[in-house]
Design an enzyme around this catalytic site. Structure first.
Site, short mmCIF file in Angstrom:
data_model
loop_
_atom_site.label_atom_id
_atom_site.label_comp_id
_atom_site.label_asym_id
_atom_site.label_seq_id
_atom_site.Cartn_x
_atom_site.Cartn_y
_atom_site.Cartn_z
N ASP A 127 11.42 -9.61 18.27
CA ASP A 127 11.18 -9.03 19.60
C ASP A 127 10.70 -10.08 20.60
O ASP A 127 9.51 -10.21 20.86
CB ASP A 127 10.16 -7.89 19.48
N GLU A 162 9.03 -6.62 7.03
CA GLU A 162 8.04 -7.68 6.70
C GLU A 162 7.19 -7.33 5.48
O GLU A 162 6.79 -8.25 4.78
CB GLU A 162 7.15 -7.94 7.92
N ASP A 216 15.48 -3.55 9.66
CA ASP A 216 14.36 -3.85 10.56
C ASP A 216 13.04 -3.57 9.83
O ASP A 216 13.04 -2.96 8.75
CB ASP A 216 14.50 -2.94 11.80
O1 MIG Z 1 8.82 -1.44 16.37
O2 MIG Z 1 14.02 0.04 16.22
O3 MIG Z 1 12.79 -5.77 16.24
O4 MIG Z 1 15.09 -4.89 17.53
O5 MIG Z 1 15.02 -2.34 18.69
C1 MIG Z 1 10.02 -1.58 17.00
C2 MIG Z 1 13.40 -0.31 17.40
C3 MIG Z 1 11.13 -1.32 16.03
C4 MIG Z 1 11.92 -3.56 16.26
C5 MIG Z 1 13.13 -4.42 16.28
C6 MIG Z 1 13.95 -4.10 17.50
C7 MIG Z 1 14.32 -2.64 17.50
C8 MIG Z 1 13.06 -1.77 17.44
N1 MIG Z 1 12.27 -2.14 16.26
#
Ligand code: MIG
Length: 857
Positions: A541, A466, A463
């Site tokens: 998201d 980017e 996650d």
């Molecule tokens: O800023 O880890 O897209 O799937 O549940 C949020 C918490 C961070 C973003 C991800 C999302 C995940 C969440 N993450």
């Protein structure tokens, strides 16, 4: 709930942010925003004041300014007239007045164009392109000089270079225009760009992940991976992964363009000028790939040949994934697993979000909540559940964080140009960021997964890559921060768009090294052309709204047309709470999606299949059961993707590009070769119309009714029904119902449903795990169905060494009108036992695996 931008909505999201991030971290993020601007200014060219209070003041004044737009293309410098040229094998260099163009025909259908002012064309390096130039089979090109142009000809393409201005046209073998120049190739102030004409009226697809309807024509896109930091809306761009690639058709002949440049880029696809596309990048070399079809599937196959194929994932990752941000303890996870089994809802995977970590920092376990992870995962495995755990790139910058300290000693983290280690705030607070573009760092990173692998975690979810750093503006690392770029050296501006893909690569390579006999499963939020080699992706998201249900389809389809087959949305929506009806329609729509994962944000109401009452639970069970029954068909589509780059979820035009009626359809799609899915995407709707492409018949999966192609058909779609059609002539494989994919190893039989008509189809089978399939332990069965005057002949040709767990096939032949067979033979031996269902127009019989069936009426 409609998603308008009302103040209340925004306040709600701000409140959510404040609560989940906390005030100290928000203040730190604000400070980071100034720091980032300060760094950008400090190292900007020409060198600004060298630091100090004046620069800080400037940073505070300018910190939230948008990045500059590209200069107008008309003002770009151009190479000018061609003065001389030189051909060497399949490469042509045209020396023009102000620059040089290099054309390389990698294959008869793939042409690369490079622009270089000095004419110094070194061997190109690219993270997106997997195949080195030297690996392409040799072929012939011919150079023909004309008065006004040079013709650079392969067996199937003619590239015409106009002498007067070095503009380049692509023509097909019949000398018909495919893609014409629309303004040349140029550069200005470090930017590079090109303008090409677009076929009139043609739809455009691709661009990776875009929150748009399927056809991208008329819009403009920035490619600079960005975490929107909350939900995104339709038309919001950029998101987590844009790809510098699009595909289109010129009078039914498909071609694609790939701008192989990682810098921040812009794709104007007929936005400012409806008949042109203008592609610009903020730095680097101009390097464009033109890929010819003429079939869409050939363009995708060639894109995969260039940028790599998705390796076959483990079968379990095709099962249902249940996730939420907030499965906070072993007890909760075990309870979810128990509910699935008790309620007899099939499922394979449970995801662990950041709550499993200690202080939200990578490669740690929160021992209070997850006391003995190995024991937990073992118990889940006995129940047929596997775990996938999240990992963010940033590692908490803290003396007490051993991994961060070790990484610092080893020099694995990104640094400012002055050598100071970069720090930026994310969930755990200030973090260091590994340099995934350094091969040694990728190995180091990969080794960190040992703690998770040893705890029995099966898959890995990357996650925030980017990379996302908490701050205003585009919330990322400052441009001047340095990266290895495979030893070549590059700043963040050049590296940004491939950072997430290299993280996924490090993850995949790391877990492969730790568990060499297993196929890895990696899920990544960011990516770029080539991400399919390392990871599946989900569309970030989203929001629990009907608009997002619809978007989740066009987004997945465009990712598929960008060479990324393993995709899916957060089913039910991440932010907000779906109504039972929305959840039901979403799980139906996504039931056959490549990635089938239910996920939701922290503090939203629970979003499990049973959270919406018994009616929606039953609908959800039925949708998931459909997926598990059809897993052999879905797995075959995965195999096709891994072989030839075909999307798994395909827009209608992919297989029917000769039928222009399919071009605009983005509320129905194909899964693999033969399943047509037409989900309901609007609240309250209990019927819809769908289009059946020309050229073959179609069968309603639920009723068995046959229909002609080339028509729009109204269908009933009560809440418990997903409209589903099968291409007539196909054999559609089903497994008996299983509750998780481990059970596929002991199947007693397979069910093959033939929808009788002239046609061909394929079934791919293997162990669903490991790499034996690469050594021939697979089974590819090709079915050909041929209606004759007397009945039907079905031939099955199989190849490969895989031995299926079952020896029995239950055939069900579906026909348009009731039949009463007079005889059935399997491999010439008569069968005595079959059953006829006159009402459903089917004949069923159970036989050993056979090569030839004859059904006499
Ligand atoms: O800023 O880890 O897209 O799937 O549940 C949020 C918490 C961070 C973003 C991800 C999302 C995940 C969440 N993450």
């Amino acid at each position: 709930m409609p998603s308008d931008s009302s103040l209340i909505d925004n306040l709600k999201y701000a409140w959510f942010g404040l609560r989940s991030i906390g005030l100290p971290l928000i203040l730190r993020s604000l400070r980071y925003s100034f720091e980032k601007t300060y760094t950008d200014l400090k190292y900007a060219e020409p060198i600004k004041p060298r630091g100090g209070p004046r620069l800080w003041w400037q940073a505070i004044r300018t910190f939230n300014q948008p990045r500059p737009a590209p200069p107008p293309f008309d003002s770009f410098q151009q190479p000018g007239p061609v003065q001389s040229w030189q051909q060497k094998n399949t490469t042509l260099i045209a020396r023009c007045q102000a620059a040089c163009l290099q054309l390389t025909a990698l294959s008869p259908q793939i042409i690369r164009v490079r622009l270089n002012e000095g004419g110094n064309f070194n061997i190109p390096f690219s993270y997106s392109i997997e195949k080195p130039d030297s690996d392409w089979p040799s072929h012939q090109v011919e150079l023909v000089e004309q008065d006004a142009a040079l013709l650079f000809k392969t067996d199937v393409l003619t590239v015409r270079i106009r002498k007067q201005d070095a503009q380049i046209d692509f023509l097909d073998a019949q000398a018909q225009p495919l893609n014409m120049d629309g303004g040349g190739f140029g550069w200005r102030e470090g930017w590079v760009g090109l303008r090409r004409s677009l076929p009139p009226g043609a739809p455009l697809f691709g661009l990776g992940e875009q929150a748009y309807p399927l056809n991208l024509r008329g819009h403009q896109f920035e490619l600079w991976h960005t975490d929107p930091g909350g939900r995104y809306r339709q038309g919001q761009n950029p998101l987590y992964q844009g790809h510098p690639w699009f595909i289109t058709l010129n009078q039914n002949r498909a071609f694609g363009l790939l701008l192989d440049n990682t810098h921040r880029s812009f794709f104007d696809l007929g936005h400012r000028q409806p008949d042109c596309c203008t592609l610009t990048a903020a730095g680097g070399e101009l390097r464009l790939y033109f890929i010819h079809g003429p079939a869409l599937k050939d363009v995708l196959a060639r894109l995969a040949a260039l940028s790599g194929h998705m390796p076959l994932p483990p079968l379990w990752s095709l099962g249902l994934h249940q996730s939420r941000w907030g499965y906070k303890s072993k007890k909760m996870v075990q309870e979810i697993a128990r509910q699935f089994r008790e309620r007899q809802i099939p499922g394979d995977v449970i995801h662990l979000d950041i709550d499993y970590m200690k202080g939200k920092t990578g490669f740690t376990w929160h021992k209070g909540r997850f006391s003995d992870p190995a024991e937990m995962s073992q118990r889940l495995r006995q129940d047929g559940f596997r775990l996938v755990s999240i990992i963010d790139p940033g590692l908490k910058a803290d003396r007490l964080n051993d991994i961060a300290e070790q990484g610092k000693r080893k020099g694995v983290f990104l640094k400012y140009p002055d050598g100071k280690v970069f720090r930026g705030p994310v969930w755990p607070g200030d973090c260091y960021f590994p340099d995934f573009t350094d091969p040694a760092v990728r190995i180091w990173w990969g080794e960190q997964y040992r703690i998770l692998v040893e705890a029995g975690v099966s898959g890995f979810w990357n996650d925030m890559n980017e990379p996302s750093v908490f701050g205003l503006g585009d919330g990322t690392i400052p441009d001047p921060v340095r990266h290895s770029y495979e030893g070549r050296g590059a700043d963040h501006a050049q590296t940004h768009n491939v950072y997430g893909m290299q993280m996924a690569r490090a993850t995949r390579e790391g877990v492969s090294a730790l568990r060499p006999e297993q196929r890895p499963f990696v899920l990544s939020r960011s990516g770029y052309t080539g991400i399919q080699r390392y990871a599946a992706v989900w569309t970030g998201d989203n929001e629990s709204s009907w608009e997002h249900l619809r978007l989740s389809i066009s987004m997945a389809l465009n990712l598929g047309l960008s060479g990324v087959p393993f995709v899916g949305p957060d089913i039910g929506g991440f932010f907000g709470a779906p109504s039972g009806e929305l959840f039901a329609r979403w799980i139906q729509a996504a039931a056959l999606f490549p990635l089938c994962r239910i996920h939701t944000a922290a503090d939203t109401p629970s979003q499990e299949p049973w959270s919406f009452g018994p009616q929606v639970e039953a609908i959800t069970r039925r949708a998931i059961e459909l997926r598990y029954r059809l897993l052999p068909a879905l797995y075959t589509a995965f195999w096709q993707a891994s072989q030839a780059g075909a999307p798994i979820a395909r827009p209608m035009l992919f297989d029917f590009q000769d039928d222009p009626q399919t071009y605009a359809l983005d509320d129905q799609f194909m899964i693999g070769d033969s399943l047509l899915v037409a989900p309901v995407l609007a609240e309250g709707e209990r019927a819809r119309a769908l289009y059946l492409p020309q050229g073959q018949g179609w069968v309603n999966y639920w009723t068995g009714q046959f229909h002609e192609g080339g028509q729009t058909l109204p269908v009933e779609a009560p809440l418990d029904c997903l409209p589903l059609f099968v291409k007539a002539g196909s054999v559609l494989p089903h497994w008996p119902l299983i509750q998780h994919t481990d059970q596929a190893r002991t199947l007693s039989h397979i069910e093959l449903h033939l929808f009788a008509a002239e046609g061909q189809s394929v079934l791919y089978e293997d162990a669903g795990q490991g790499f034996g399939y690469r050594r021939g332990e697979h089974k590819i069965s090709r079915f050909v169905c041929r209606p004759t005057d007397q009945g039907l002949i079905i031939t099955v040709r199989s190849q490969g060494d895989y031995i299926t767990p079952y020896e029995t096939v239950v055939w069900t032949v579906h026909t348009a009108a009731p039949i009463a067979p007079s005889a059935i033979t399997a491999d010439s031996l008569p069968i005595s036992d079959w059953s006829v269902d006159a009402e459903r127009c089917t004949v069923s019989f159970r036989i050993p695996i056979s090569q030839r069936l004859e059904i006499m009426f």
